[in-house]
Design a protein around this motif. Structure first.
Motif, mmCIF file in Angstrom:
data_model
loop_
_atom_site.group_PDB
_atom_site.id
_atom_site.type_symbol
_atom_site.label_atom_id
_atom_site.label_comp_id
_atom_site.label_asym_id
_atom_site.label_seq_id
_atom_site.Cartn_x
_atom_site.Cartn_y
_atom_site.Cartn_z
ATOM 1 N N CYS A 564 58.609 63.230 -27.964
ATOM 2 C CA CYS A 564 58.522 63.761 -26.612
ATOM 3 C C CYS A 564 59.330 62.968 -25.604
ATOM 4 O O CYS A 564 59.577 63.451 -24.499
ATOM 5 N N ILE A 565 59.729 61.756 -25.953
ATOM 6 C CA ILE A 565 60.544 60.961 -25.026
ATOM 7 C C ILE A 565 62.031 61.107 -25.319
ATOM 8 O O ILE A 565 62.839 60.337 -24.792
ATOM 9 N N GLU A 566 62.388 62.056 -26.151
ATOM 10 C CA GLU A 566 63.803 62.286 -26.440
ATOM 11 C C GLU A 566 64.523 62.689 -25.161
ATOM 12 O O GLU A 566 64.075 63.569 -24.420
ATOM 13 N N PRO A 569 65.982 57.830 -20.873
ATOM 14 C CA PRO A 569 66.639 56.537 -21.160
ATOM 15 C C PRO A 569 65.619 55.467 -21.537
ATOM 16 O O PRO A 569 64.535 55.370 -20.953
ATOM 17 N N LEU A 570 65.990 54.673 -22.532
ATOM 18 C CA LEU A 570 65.111 53.574 -22.936
ATOM 19 C C LEU A 570 64.926 52.569 -21.815
ATOM 20 O O LEU A 570 63.887 51.893 -21.745
ATOM 21 N N LEU A 571 65.906 52.434 -20.951
ATOM 22 C CA LEU A 571 65.793 51.516 -19.832
ATOM 23 C C LEU A 571 64.597 51.863 -18.960
ATOM 24 O O LEU A 571 63.890 50.970 -18.465
ATOM 25 N N ARG A 572 64.323 53.159 -18.792
ATOM 26 C CA ARG A 572 63.169 53.587 -17.993
ATOM 27 C C ARG A 572 61.875 53.475 -18.779
ATOM 28 O O ARG A 572 60.835 53.094 -18.233
ATOM 29 N N GLU A 573 61.930 53.789 -20.062
ATOM 30 C CA GLU A 573 60.711 53.736 -20.866
ATOM 31 C C GLU A 573 60.194 52.305 -20.995
ATOM 32 O O GLU A 573 58.982 52.097 -21.118
ATOM 33 N N LEU A 574 61.089 51.327 -20.959
ATOM 34 C CA LEU A 574 60.682 49.934 -21.102
ATOM 35 C C LEU A 574 60.499 49.248 -19.760
ATOM 36 O O LEU A 574 60.533 48.016 -19.658
ATOM 37 N N ASN A 575 60.325 50.034 -18.711
ATOM 38 C CA ASN A 575 59.939 49.540 -17.382
ATOM 39 C C ASN A 575 61.022 48.708 -16.724
ATOM 40 O O ASN A 575 60.738 47.837 -15.898
ATOM 41 N N LYS A 612 55.823 43.451 -25.625
ATOM 42 C CA LYS A 612 56.307 43.964 -26.907
ATOM 43 C C LYS A 612 57.159 45.202 -26.656
ATOM 44 O O LYS A 612 56.750 46.328 -26.945
ATOM 45 N N PRO A 613 58.362 45.003 -26.100
ATOM 46 C CA PRO A 613 59.156 46.164 -25.677
ATOM 47 C C PRO A 613 59.559 47.089 -26.812
ATOM 48 O O PRO A 613 59.610 48.311 -26.626
ATOM 49 N N PHE A 614 59.852 46.559 -27.994
ATOM 50 C CA PHE A 614 60.310 47.403 -29.093
ATOM 51 C C PHE A 614 59.202 47.642 -30.126
ATOM 52 O O PHE A 614 59.486 48.100 -31.228
ATOM 53 N N GLY A 615 57.982 47.284 -29.758
ATOM 54 C CA GLY A 615 56.847 47.471 -30.659
ATOM 55 C C GLY A 615 55.783 48.341 -30.034
ATOM 56 O O GLY A 615 55.985 49.538 -29.787
ATOM 57 N N ALA A 616 54.633 47.734 -29.748
ATOM 58 C CA ALA A 616 53.481 48.501 -29.270
ATOM 59 C C ALA A 616 53.741 49.155 -27.924
ATOM 60 O O ALA A 616 53.262 50.273 -27.672
ATOM 61 N N ALA A 619 55.646 52.242 -28.536
ATOM 62 C CA ALA A 619 54.811 53.229 -29.233
ATOM 63 C C ALA A 619 53.897 53.968 -28.263
ATOM 64 O O ALA A 619 53.566 55.147 -28.487
ATOM 65 N N LYS A 620 53.479 53.314 -27.173
ATOM 66 C CA LYS A 620 52.615 53.972 -26.192
ATOM 67 C C LYS A 620 53.318 55.116 -25.467
ATOM 68 O O LYS A 620 52.649 56.014 -24.926
#
Length: 889
Positions: A564-566, A569-575, A612-616, A619-620
């Protein structure tokens, strides 16, 4: 050598002085010691007689010594056995205008030690004339010594006509300089061990050591010269230089022949020469044509740096497994639980904590003796929820850390004897704690304030240097929470050492033990979300950072390929993208540059606002319906395993941090290398070549470039710096062949042609992609015309409000070049095509730590159930998949 000659001269002078002093002593050249008569020798009593009379009297000395009676001008002592006047005595000649005489005074401390004497004007002229003559002849003698420098090896004259004609002279000169130190000794060891045979108890041998610092200049005639520079203590091999050169006359075809350390500077801009070559260089002249060729090995690597607006611009690429290990630590589990929440509403930090005081202690491996003592660091000290079942929580649901949060600290301080070095380990073991897991006892030193930094609101420390894997890290800190002060651990001034200096142990909060155990809560205290950009003084201007996912078959993408996050940008997803350029809560697709929170500009550290930016934490972001694909994309091994173990899962290491930064503006620019070959730095601004010494200067030892022409920085032009880095030349053998032709139509008009070939020799015929050896050929031509234009100077001066006297110059330059890439024939296969290897599986090795079998060791799988050579089933337990007997054999 020069140093040996000096030592020999000093020893010879001391020997002569000793001989003369002995002779003087034997000859009676000393002042007699006054004789004090004994009571029996007083008048009226007969006494013994000596060789010259009664005892108490001596005969006349052979060579009596007397102090001078006159002044230092007229009665100057010439006997070498008379000591010179001490420096404290001030000797002066002054003119007395009342008498017209010259007064000679000798004073000590402003007082006359001898009566003043006088001399006339004519005597004074004779006195000054003698002084000037002595000074003149002394200066002439020194000048002759400078011109006629003597050498250990005298010049050799060869009286052969062909020798004179070939080398332009018949004299051979060799001038060595430097020093040679040689140490010769013996090392004998005797062991009194009865278990060793007698003849083997005594061992020994010679011990030799030699240091050479030599500089030899040789010359044969006027044409052939030899230069050798050699130092055994040189830190780099390229510091030792050897060169022999032959220089022809003005009308000779052979202009020069050089062998050894040579260089090939080129006037071209598209083709750059080299300053660090070892080989043979020749230069010939045929009328107006000059031909220069070189066959050599290149001892450096060409590198290029681009500077825009006076600042260095660099690209960086960091993989997700390259976090800084053993450098950043949270102070307690409370800060671990509150970290993500505290940074969820940037740029504001949601934290009620303010750390006011902190002390950091680390295992003392540096040998310092100040601010050191024995410490006992405990993982559960101050934790409201202790991991050990032998410790009881007293926090009543309050999650804030403090010494009173559980009963461990109160039990320790209740018995003062528990604090002593000999008792503390046994005491903690009696509480049910395990050494190496729940506590560590070590001899530690307190870090200085400039060795670490700490965040007062988020509760973590950052060490300037990385810790060793088996070092212990403990802290004590105070913090304010809603106006109340809490403390964890003990400060050094609260528990001063007793008379035994270090016998009292300091209780600290343990942040890192001797061996990491990922199953313990203390593993969460080491932060794994901070990455080094490899930069210092990073400017927010022109700073770009983005996060990519390397999708197999799809390349680098700024978002996740599924779920669903396709498309987000990962920059936004990782805050890391919550604000715009004005810090308004509106994502703009760019990295949020927040100093001290998301980045540390002074040392170039990227900080994720999640642990845990590339882990848990990633995943959230997925939706519940994506639960089946989440394990495929997240890199959970990076946080629940050691870094070494996580790197064994390259299929999940697909996140890449890429960007570009620009250092702070300034005229000084670091080239990132030291001991740069002189003359190898070429600087161009806007395509125009700059002049060293006028536009810029270079510190070749430190590798620092300084732009001294401020107008170049103010113009905003792109500055390109080409230089040679010879720090790694020994790892790769490069052969360089070059030819340069210059045809001078006139002193103002020149046509040139260049041909160069650079080839690399591989270590083996099996090379990896990216390391394949090159064999490139480049060729080009250039034309240059330059002439003075006095008419242009007159025309400019004729304009109103304009006046100049400088000569105007018209210069035209054109160049074109062609590069033909290739590869070394050593990697050719039978089809004459170059071949490289995707991966070298034969050279792959995996290391396992014997101290931590539970972390690095894995239980091997049972081979499948298959019959052997005689039909017997070898591993029947392979079918017992859900049975503990599966690993029986």
């Amino acid at each position: 050598m020069k140093g040996t000659r000096k030592i020999f001269g000093v020893l010879l002078a001391l020997s002569c002085f000793a001989v003369l002093f002995t002779a003087a002593y034997a000859g009676g050249k000393r002042q007699p010691i006054p004789y004090v008569p004994l009571p029996s020798e007083m008048p009226g009593e007969p006494g013994p007689t000596g060789p010259t009379g009664p005892t108490g009297t001596t005969g006349p000395m052979k060579d009596p010594m007397h102090d001078r009676t006159g002044d230092f001008v007229t009665d100057k002592q010439t006997d070498p056995f008379y000591l010179k006047d001490p420096p404290v005595m001030v000797e002066d000649v002054e003119y007395d205008h009342t008498t017209g005489m010259y007064v000679i005074t000798e004073k000590i401390g402003g007082k006359d030690v001898k009566p003043p004497t006088y001399m006339t004007y004519s005597d004074y002229l004779k006195y000054t004339e003698k002084q000037e003559q002595a000074a003149y002849f002394k200066d002439r003698a020194n000048a002759v010594n400078l011109v006629e420098e003597k050498s250990i090896v005298p010049p050799i004259q060869v009286k052969k006509q062909f020798f004179d004609r070939l080398f332009g002279g018949s004299k051979i000169e060799i001038k060595p300089q430097g020093n040679v130190e040689m140490t010769l000794g013996a090392n004998i060891q005797q062991t009194a061990n009865p278990n060793i045979p007698i003849r083997n108890r005594k061992t020994g041998g010679f011990d030799f050591d030699m240091n050479i610092n030599m500089n030899v200049i040789g010359k044969i005639g006027d044409k052939l010269q030899l230069g050798v520079k050699y130092n055994t203590q040189s830190g780099f091999q390229f510091d030792n230089q050897v060169k022999i050169g032959y220089t022809g006359e003005q009308d000779d075809i052979i202009k020069s022949i050089e062998a050894g350390n040579v260089s090939l500077p080129l006037p071209t801009r598209l083709i750059s020469g080299s300053q660090t070559l070892f080989g043979v260089k020749t230069q010939f002249q045929f009328g107006r044509l000059t031909w220069t060729s070189v066959v050599s090995q290149q001892q450096s690597k060409k590198e290029t740096m681009v500077i825009e607006n006076g600042a260095q611009r660099q690209n960086f690429e960091i993989h997700s497994d390259q976090y800084e290990e053993n450098k950043h630590f949270l102070l307690a589990q409370y800060f671990y639980n509150q970290y993500d929440e505290a940074l969820s509403r940037l740029p504001n930090i949601r934290s009620n904590v303010n750390i006011t005081r902190i002390e950091v202690w680390i295992t003392n491996r540096s040998g310092v003796t100040q601010n050191v003592r024995d410490v006992a660091a405990m993982a559960d000290l101050g934790e409201p929820t202790p991991a050990s079942g032998f410790i009881t929580s007293t926090a009543n649901g309050d999650g804030r850390p403090r010494n009173e949060a559980n009963n461990l600290y109160s039990k320790l301080v209740s018995v003062p004897n528990h604090r002593f070095v000999d008792n503390v380990v046994s005491t903690l073991l009696s509480y049910g704690l395990e050494q190496g897991q729940d506590f560590e006892k070590t001899y530690a030193r307190k870090l200085n304030a400039n060795e670490y930094t700490y965040n007062t609101q988020l509760g973590y420390i950052s060490l300037n240097s990385q810790m060793n894997p088996n070092d212990v890290l403990g802290v004590a800190f105070q913090y304010e929470y809603n106006g109340k002060v809490f403390q964890v651990g003990e400060f050094g001034d609260q528990v001063p050492p007793d008379s035994n200096a270090t016998s009292k142990v300091l209780y600290l909060k343990l942040l890192k033990g001797t061996s990491p155990r990922t199953s313990l809560p203390i593993w969460n205290l080491m932060m794994k979300n901070i990455y080094s950009l490899g930069a210092f003084n990073v400017s927010p201007q022109d700073f770009f950072l983005d996060i990519y996912y390397n999708d197999p078959g799809g390349g680098l993408k700024r978002y996740m390929p599924q779920g669903c996050i396709e498309g987000v940008p990962l920059l936004r997803e990782l805050n890391l993208d919550n604000l715009d350029a004005s810090n308004n809560p509106q994502p703009d697709g760019l990295f949020d540059f927040i100093p001290g929170v998301t980045i540390l500009p002074q040392n170039g550290r990227l900080i994720f606002p999640v642990l845990k930016p590339f882990g848990a934490d990633l995943a959230k972001k997925f939706c519940p319906q994506d639960a089946g694909i989440v394990p495929t994309y997240i890199y959970s091994q990076l946080y629940d395993s050691t870094k070494f173990t996580a790197q064994q899962y390259p299929e999940f290491n697909r996140f890449v941090i890429k960007g570009q930064y620009k250092g702070s503006n300034g005229s000084q620019i670091s080239l990132g290398a030291g001991n740069i070959p002189k003359g190898s730095v070429v600087v161009t601004a806007g395509g125009q070549k700059l002049t060293e010494g006028t536009d810029y200067t270079v510190d070749y030892n430190l590798g620092r470039l300084t732009i001294i022409n401020q107008s170049i920085l103010n113009s905003g032009q792109q500055i390109k710096v080409d230089y040679e880095n010879n720090n790694q030349f020994a790892t790769q053998v490069r052969s360089l062949f070059g030819t340069r032709l210059d045809y001078k139509i006139s002193p103002k008009f020149n046509i040139g042609a260049t041909l160069m070939q650079l080839s690399e020799r591989p270590f083996t015929q099996k090379v990896n992609i990216g390391d394949d050896p090159i064999k490139n050929t480049i060729m080009g031509t250039d034309i240059k015309y330059e002439t003075n234009a006095p008419w242009l100077t007159k025309a400019i001066s004729a304009l109103p409000f304009s006046s100049t006297k400088e000569m105007s110059t018209i210069s035209t330059y054109g160049e074109m070049a062609y590069l033909k890439p290739g590869h070394n024939r050593a990697i050719n296969d039978p089809s004459k095509q170059g071949q490289v290897y995707i991966d070298d599986f034969e050279g792959t090795s995996t290391g396992y730590d014997l101290k931590n079998p539970s972390i690095s060791w894995k239980l091997a799988s049972t081979p499948r159930n298959s019959p052997g050579a005689n039909g017997q089933i070898l591993f029947p337990e392979a079918n017992l998949i859900n049975d503990e007997r599966y690993g029986y054999n």
